[in-house]
Design an enzyme around this catalytic site. Structure first.
Site, PDB file in Angstrom:
ATOM      1  N   ARG A   1       9.578  10.445   4.846  1.00 17.81           N
ATOM      2  CA  ARG A   1       8.831   9.574   3.916  1.00 17.81           C
ATOM      3  C   ARG A   1       7.306   9.650   4.066  1.00 17.81           C
ATOM      4  O   ARG A   1       6.611   9.738   3.059  1.00 17.81           O
ATOM      5  CB  ARG A   1       9.322   8.125   4.025  1.00 17.81           C
ATOM      6  CG  ARG A   1      10.826   7.971   3.751  1.00 17.81           C
ATOM      7  CD  ARG A   1      11.252   6.535   3.534  1.00 17.81           C
ATOM      8  NE  ARG A   1      10.682   6.015   2.311  1.00 17.81           N
ATOM      9  CZ  ARG A   1       9.631   5.236   2.263  1.00 17.81           C
ATOM     10  NH1 ARG A   1       9.055   4.827   3.363  1.00 17.81           N
ATOM     11  NH2 ARG A   1       9.161   4.848   1.110  1.00 17.81           N
TER      12      ARG A   1
ATOM     13  N   TYR B   1      16.437   5.549   3.118  1.00 20.22           N
ATOM     14  CA  TYR B   1      15.819   6.843   2.838  1.00 20.22           C
ATOM     15  C   TYR B   1      15.272   7.483   4.115  1.00 20.22           C
ATOM     16  O   TYR B   1      14.250   8.167   4.096  1.00 20.22           O
ATOM     17  CB  TYR B   1      14.731   6.692   1.751  1.00 20.22           C
ATOM     18  CG  TYR B   1      15.269   6.020   0.501  1.00 20.22           C
ATOM     19  CD1 TYR B   1      16.210   6.660  -0.299  1.00 20.22           C
ATOM     20  CD2 TYR B   1      14.880   4.726   0.137  1.00 20.22           C
ATOM     21  CE1 TYR B   1      16.743   6.045  -1.423  1.00 20.22           C
ATOM     22  CE2 TYR B   1      15.405   4.107  -0.980  1.00 20.22           C
ATOM     23  CZ  TYR B   1      16.332   4.767  -1.757  1.00 20.22           C
ATOM     24  OH  TYR B   1      16.863   4.151  -2.861  1.00 20.22           O
TER      25      TYR B   1
ATOM     26  N   TYR C   1       5.742  10.905   0.663  1.00 19.78           N
ATOM     27  CA  TYR C   1       5.182   9.852  -0.222  1.00 19.78           C
ATOM     28  C   TYR C   1       3.952   9.190   0.373  1.00 19.78           C
ATOM     29  O   TYR C   1       3.580   8.100  -0.066  1.00 19.78           O
ATOM     30  CB  TYR C   1       6.217   8.748  -0.458  1.00 19.78           C
ATOM     31  CG  TYR C   1       7.610   9.202  -0.793  1.00 19.78           C
ATOM     32  CD1 TYR C   1       7.901   9.770  -2.031  1.00 19.78           C
ATOM     33  CD2 TYR C   1       8.653   9.045   0.121  1.00 19.78           C
ATOM     34  CE1 TYR C   1       9.186  10.170  -2.340  1.00 19.78           C
ATOM     35  CE2 TYR C   1       9.938   9.439  -0.186  1.00 19.78           C
ATOM     36  CZ  TYR C   1      10.196  10.000  -1.408  1.00 19.78           C
ATOM     37  OH  TYR C   1      11.471  10.388  -1.714  1.00 19.78           O
TER      38      TYR C   1
ATOM     39  N   GLU D   1      21.606  -2.739  -8.623  1.00 20.89           N
ATOM     40  CA  GLU D   1      21.789  -1.573  -7.739  1.00 20.89           C
ATOM     41  C   GLU D   1      20.716  -1.520  -6.658  1.00 20.89           C
ATOM     42  O   GLU D   1      19.966  -0.543  -6.563  1.00 20.89           O
ATOM     43  CB  GLU D   1      21.693  -0.286  -8.570  1.00 20.89           C
ATOM     44  CG  GLU D   1      22.660  -0.177  -9.721  1.00 20.89           C
ATOM     45  CD  GLU D   1      22.328   0.999 -10.653  1.00 20.89           C
ATOM     46  OE1 GLU D   1      21.250   1.607 -10.513  1.00 20.89           O
ATOM     47  OE2 GLU D   1      23.159   1.297 -11.522  1.00 20.89           O
ATOM     48  N   PRO D   2      20.593  -2.539  -5.826  1.00 17.00           N
ATOM     49  CA  PRO D   2      19.575  -2.468  -4.781  1.00 17.00           C
ATOM     50  C   PRO D   2      19.990  -1.518  -3.664  1.00 17.00           C
ATOM     51  O   PRO D   2      21.167  -1.457  -3.288  1.00 17.00           O
ATOM     52  CB  PRO D   2      19.497  -3.905  -4.261  1.00 17.00           C
ATOM     53  CG  PRO D   2      20.833  -4.501  -4.569  1.00 17.00           C
ATOM     54  CD  PRO D   2      21.393  -3.778  -5.756  1.00 17.00           C
ATOM     55  N   GLY D   3      19.056  -0.746  -3.162  1.00 14.11           N
ATOM     56  CA  GLY D   3      19.341   0.156  -2.036  1.00 14.11           C
ATOM     57  C   GLY D   3      18.421  -0.183  -0.882  1.00 14.11           C
ATOM     58  O   GLY D   3      18.827  -0.692   0.159  1.00 14.11           O
ATOM     59  N   ARG D   4      17.122   0.044  -1.100  1.00 13.82           N
ATOM     60  CA  ARG D   4      16.134  -0.097  -0.040  1.00 13.82           C
ATOM     61  C   ARG D   4      16.138  -1.489   0.594  1.00 13.82           C
ATOM     62  O   ARG D   4      16.074  -1.614   1.805  1.00 13.82           O
ATOM     63  CB  ARG D   4      14.736   0.182  -0.611  1.00 13.82           C
ATOM     64  CG  ARG D   4      13.650   0.272   0.439  1.00 13.82           C
ATOM     65  CD  ARG D   4      12.269   0.320  -0.199  1.00 13.82           C
ATOM     66  NE  ARG D   4      12.179   1.258  -1.283  1.00 13.82           N
ATOM     67  CZ  ARG D   4      11.749   2.518  -1.164  1.00 13.82           C
ATOM     68  NH1 ARG D   4      11.364   2.973   0.006  1.00 13.82           N
ATOM     69  NH2 ARG D   4      11.696   3.307  -2.217  1.00 13.82           N
TER      70      ARG D   4
ATOM     71  N   CYS E   1       6.169  22.629  12.927  1.00 15.43           N
ATOM     72  CA  CYS E   1       5.000  23.492  12.791  1.00 15.43           C
ATOM     73  C   CYS E   1       4.343  23.420  11.429  1.00 15.43           C
ATOM     74  O   CYS E   1       4.294  24.424  10.710  1.00 15.43           O
ATOM     75  CB  CYS E   1       5.409  24.918  13.106  1.00 15.43           C
ATOM     76  SG  CYS E   1       6.046  24.979  14.775  1.00 15.43           S
TER      77      CYS E   1
HETATM   78  N1  LLP Z   1      19.537   2.840  -9.032  1.00 14.49           N
HETATM   79  C1  LLP Z   1      19.076   4.047  -9.406  1.00 14.49           C
HETATM   80  C2  LLP Z   1      19.549   4.630 -10.653  1.00 14.49           C
HETATM   81  C3  LLP Z   1      18.152   4.722  -8.590  1.00 14.49           C
HETATM   82  O1  LLP Z   1      17.695   5.899  -8.969  1.00 14.49           O
HETATM   83  C4  LLP Z   1      17.719   4.124  -7.377  1.00 14.49           C
HETATM   84  C5  LLP Z   1      16.769   4.808  -6.498  1.00 14.49           C
HETATM   85  C6  LLP Z   1      18.241   2.869  -7.032  1.00 14.49           C
HETATM   86  C7  LLP Z   1      19.144   2.250  -7.888  1.00 14.49           C
HETATM   87  C8  LLP Z   1      17.868   2.163  -5.767  1.00 14.49           C
HETATM   88  O2  LLP Z   1      16.543   1.816  -5.707  1.00 14.49           O
HETATM   89  P1  LLP Z   1      16.009   0.940  -4.483  1.00 14.49           P
HETATM   90  O3  LLP Z   1      16.590  -0.438  -4.629  1.00 14.49           O
HETATM   91  O4  LLP Z   1      16.442   1.602  -3.242  1.00 14.49           O
HETATM   92  O5  LLP Z   1      14.535   0.951  -4.632  1.00 14.49           O
HETATM   93  N2  LLP Z   1      13.403   8.415  -1.428  1.00 14.49           N
HETATM   94  C9  LLP Z   1      12.486   7.424  -1.969  1.00 14.49           C
HETATM   95  C10 LLP Z   1      13.178   6.436  -2.874  1.00 14.49           C
HETATM   96  C11 LLP Z   1      13.913   7.084  -4.031  1.00 14.49           C
HETATM   97  C12 LLP Z   1      14.623   6.110  -4.911  1.00 14.49           C
HETATM   98  C13 LLP Z   1      15.484   6.804  -5.915  1.00 14.49           C
HETATM   99  N3  LLP Z   1      16.285   5.955  -6.747  1.00 14.49           N
HETATM  100  C14 LLP Z   1      11.768   6.734  -0.815  1.00 14.49           C
HETATM  101  O6  LLP Z   1      11.998   7.102   0.331  1.00 14.49           O
HETATM  102  O7  LLP Z   1      10.943   5.854  -1.042  1.00 14.49           O
END
Ligand code: LLP
Length: 421
Positions: free
Chosen positions: A314, A375, A318, A275-278, A346
């Site tokens: 962000r 994000y 963070y 499940e890659p997102g970032r 502000c």
């Molecule tokens: N799977 C699950 C169950 C998750 O909770 C997440 C991210 C991912 C996959 C994807 O993770 P990634 O590959 O994107 O690292 N808003 C924060 C990041 C929050 C991530 C939450 N869960 C930021 O801006 O750094």
């Protein structure tokens, strides 16, 4: 590698000068590169090639319909965490059998909608959730495919707000209770166990925590199989980090991550889900903004830009670093100077960077925040009544607005005033 590069002294997105888009769309805005997005998705496909696998893009990172449609056409599955994300995935043409539903607080309605529309599996996070899904499935006369998210109690060595795999976090069930919870799930007629799920955190820049967690999952697979459960899928989550400070960060590549997966779980004969997102969306997007004023403070100069914390939260949330570059390439040898780069909102938290070395800039100059594709837009708000900023997509020498900037009236008219006010 991405497709935002200087050419002829100015920043291009693929084959389009970013300044040209800014002139048409107005600043601030998010800008995505299709080639970068697909490139990063394909890296994961290659990393797991030869293994039975599905890449379920964690669409929470960036969920514009145009981006989802591109990924759906690439064959991506989706990891969704809300009814809204499920609806977006379906609207982008992702078939139910490629959608996994994660998250600690799925509601009855969300479960029902996913069972109706088709779902690959629910990643369950607690026993109360298990009971509710069982009831929903039985009431519909169907059986819900499930994994259970185990919390391997591994330190992901990332920012505390995005670490999820320690026992103190709200996610999953303790791995020590897995046998008991799987036995409970197996007794529920509305559920069919298909595998195990885990995700230990986000922006991991070291492979060791992944390795430790996957090893624990591999052991658990053997144990649960010996208990008679049919474990055919392993959802190994996402979390691979990206280089936010390009000059000195080189996090592991998807291929290296894939190698760890092969080594730790390859022998089990399971279908692997990730499940890659970032890493897919992050470097595919930049945030473009204009300098409104340069203000000299006591001992420091402030670059006040037209993007703010509501557009990109962000750094405020963070302490995240984003490289910020001028759209006009600085001439070689240009002396840099430190600026505090801030938005117009502000509160002092509306600070993107402190004492950041930049070439000299003045009002009207344009800058780009790199690695803002993940994000970024999805976490934006209208705080200070600043309408959500547009999203634009480049593909080769063409570009299109994929979410327009709302007018003030459109923003205002979403509110309704009761007659009795
Ligand atoms: N799977 C699950 C169950 C998750 O909770 C997440 C991210 C991912 C996959 C994807 O993770 P990634 O590959 O994107 O690292 N808003 C924060 C990041 C929050 C991530 C939450 N869960 C930021 O801006 O750094």
């Amino acid at each position: 590698m991405d497709h935002f590069l200087y050419r002829d002294g100015q920043l291009f997105a693929e084959d389009v000068p970013v300044a040209e888009i800014a002139a048409q769309v107005g600043t601030p805005f998010y800008l995505y590169s299709r080639a970068t997005l697909t490139r990063h998705f394909r890296l994961f496909q290659e990393a797991l090639s030869g293994m039975d696998h599905v890449v379920c893009y964690a669409m929470k990172a960036a969920s514009n319909q145009a981006l989802l449609t591109i990924l759906a056409k690439e064959g991506a599955g989706m990891d969704v965490v809300s009814g809204g994300e499920y609806a977006r995935a379906k609207a982008a043409g992702v078939p139910g059998e490629r959608i996994v539903f994660s998250g600690v607080g799925k509601t009855w309605e969300e479960m029902r909608a996913a069972l109706e529309g088709g779902i690959r599996q629910f990643n369950l996070e607690s026993e109360p959730e298990m009971e509710v899904l069982n009831q929903v499935a039985l009431s519909m006369g169907v059986v819900a495919p499930v994994t259970i998210r185990v919390n391997p109690d591994v330190d992901a060595k990332t920012h505390a707000k995005i670490a999820t795999g320690k026992s103190e976090n709200k996610f999953g069930i303790p791995i020590s209770r897995a046998r008991e919870v799987y036995a409970h799930a197996a007794s529920l007629k509305g559920l069919k166990i298909v595998g195990i799920d885990m995700h230990i955190g986000s922006q991991l820049t070291d492979l060791e925590p992944f390795r430790l967690a996957y090893r624990k999952v591999a052991e658990l697979t053997e144990t649960l199989r010996a208990d008679g459960h049919d474990i055919t899928r392993l959802d190994l989550g996402g979390g691979l980090g990206i280089p936010y400070v390009r000059s000195n960060e080189a996090p592991p590549l998807p291929l290296d991550w894939g190698q760890v997966i092969r080594e730790e779980v390859g022998h089990l004969g399971c279908e692997v889900e990730i499940e890659p997102g970032r890493l897919i969306a992050g470097n595919s997007g930049i945030l473009v903004s204009e300098v409104i004023f340069v203000k000299s403070g006591e001992g420091r100069d402030f670059l006040i830009i037209d993007a703010a914390m509501n557009d990109l939260i962000r750094p405020a949330m963070y302490e995240a670093h984003h490289d910020i570059v001028p759209l006009k390439e600085p001439a070689p040898g240009t002396e840099e100077q430190p600026y505090d780069i801030v938005g117009p909102v502000c509160e002092s938290g509306d600070t993107f960077a402190k004492q950041r070395l930049m070439p000299p800039l003045e009002a009207g100059d344009l800058v780009a925040f790199r690695s803002a594709g993940a994000y970024g837009a999805v976490m934006a708000s209208e705080y200070n009544s600043r309408p959500l900023i547009p999203e634009v997509l480049v593909d080769g020498d063409q570009f299109a607005v994929i979410r327009p900037r709302p007018s003030f009236d459109e923003m205002i008219n979403r509110d309704t005033i009761p007659e009795w006010v």
